[in-house]
Design an enzyme around this catalytic site. Sequence first.
Site, mmCIF file in Angstrom:
data_model
loop_
_atom_site.group_PDB
_atom_site.id
_atom_site.type_symbol
_atom_site.label_atom_id
_atom_site.label_comp_id
_atom_site.label_asym_id
_atom_site.label_seq_id
_atom_site.Cartn_x
_atom_site.Cartn_y
_atom_site.Cartn_z
ATOM 1 N N ARG A 1 8.608 -10.280 4.638
ATOM 2 C CA ARG A 1 9.608 -9.018 4.657
ATOM 3 C C ARG A 1 10.706 -9.311 5.256
ATOM 4 O O ARG A 1 11.841 -8.983 4.992
ATOM 5 C CB ARG A 1 8.900 -7.686 5.258
ATOM 6 N N ASP B 1 -0.071 1.278 5.826
ATOM 7 C CA ASP B 1 -1.017 0.380 6.396
ATOM 8 C C ASP B 1 -2.300 0.903 6.791
ATOM 9 O O ASP B 1 -3.245 0.152 6.607
ATOM 10 C CB ASP B 1 -0.214 -0.051 7.743
ATOM 11 N N ARG C 1 -4.255 1.268 3.504
ATOM 12 C CA ARG C 1 -4.985 -0.147 3.289
ATOM 13 C C ARG C 1 -6.086 -0.123 3.910
ATOM 14 O O ARG C 1 -7.146 -0.704 3.477
ATOM 15 C CB ARG C 1 -3.963 -1.339 3.486
ATOM 16 N N HIS D 1 5.954 -3.064 10.686
ATOM 17 C CA HIS D 1 5.434 -3.261 9.396
ATOM 18 C C HIS D 1 5.408 -4.701 9.159
ATOM 19 O O HIS D 1 6.553 -4.987 8.204
ATOM 20 C CB HIS D 1 6.023 -2.345 8.478
#
Length: 307
Positions: free
Chosen positions: A87, A147, A150, A174
Amino acid sequence: MKISVIGAGNVGATTACKLAEKDLANEVVLVDIIEGIPQGKALDLWESAPVEGYDTLCTGSNSYEETAGSDIVVVTAGLARKPGMSRDDLLEANTKIVQSVAENLRSKSPDAVIIVVSNPLDVMTYVTWKVTGFPSERVFGMAGILDTARFRSFIALALGVSVRDISAMVLGGHGDSMVPLPRYTTVAGVPLAELMDAQTIEQIIQRTRDGGAEIVKHLKTGSAYYAPAAAAVEMVEAVIKDNKRILPCSCYLQGQYGLSDVYVGVPAKLGRKGVEMIFELNLSAEEQAALRKSAEDVKSNIAKLKL
Ligand code: APR
């Protein structure tokens, strides 16, 4: 109630679709720099209204005029990851994009609550806060819900139980240094450690950390969007309904958890004003150190920017 979604790509269009289907607002405005894309997708969404049975008017535009006076804005503009990218590799390109988005929002929707989704998430949320100059309660980022979703989805698979009965918490930035907290994760109220051995928990934590990359590897041309959009919509809904949900969000910290001048994921109470309270969990020394390390990673990226 007017909601604008900036960026009409995978995350933005899916967010607009989910918002419309929940009939949460009078109007959803999609904005993108590519001519025709926001107009076409918004018209397509509006044409599905009679079938789905919603009254949310969907419109699309390449300018911010139509977003004026938005109550809530979801920012999804920017590049998505490709295989092999982290990211953080998006930092430079997306900073320029998010800066220009934030400048437009500052002048057109000065009272809006802004939910940032563009990556690297915590840094882009900081950029949006800094450029708009809005109070930090009104600028926060979507990461923790994704998150934890998941984490919860993998726990449900491993235990063969409903995802709805799993409650989880993930703190921090993140990124690779996010901090899933098994100690604060329960299945119908039962602590996770009573249901799984430490090794299985560790494997699920690692899969959660790599959750975004796992999707990128499959898709090859972009990154996840169904779960990110669902998570952003859950935040919008909490703000609109003012129902004081407690959700992990990327929030601006001013001393909480011993951290300052940084955005990272923490549990927050969401209501009509945005972030109405930040909760400080009791952390072990190890968890606190992991959170500090994660916040330092975010700070070092913020330091690279000339804001
Ligand atoms: N203003 C408005 N829209 C922009 C701008 C801008 N300045 N710059 C780029 N965009 C648009 C692109 O034209 C594209 O349509 O943002 C959209 C991004 O869409 P996708 O490429 O499909 O990316 P997406 O998967 O939606 O991800 C968007 O969210 O989850 C994060 O990491 C992800 O940063 C990425 C962002």
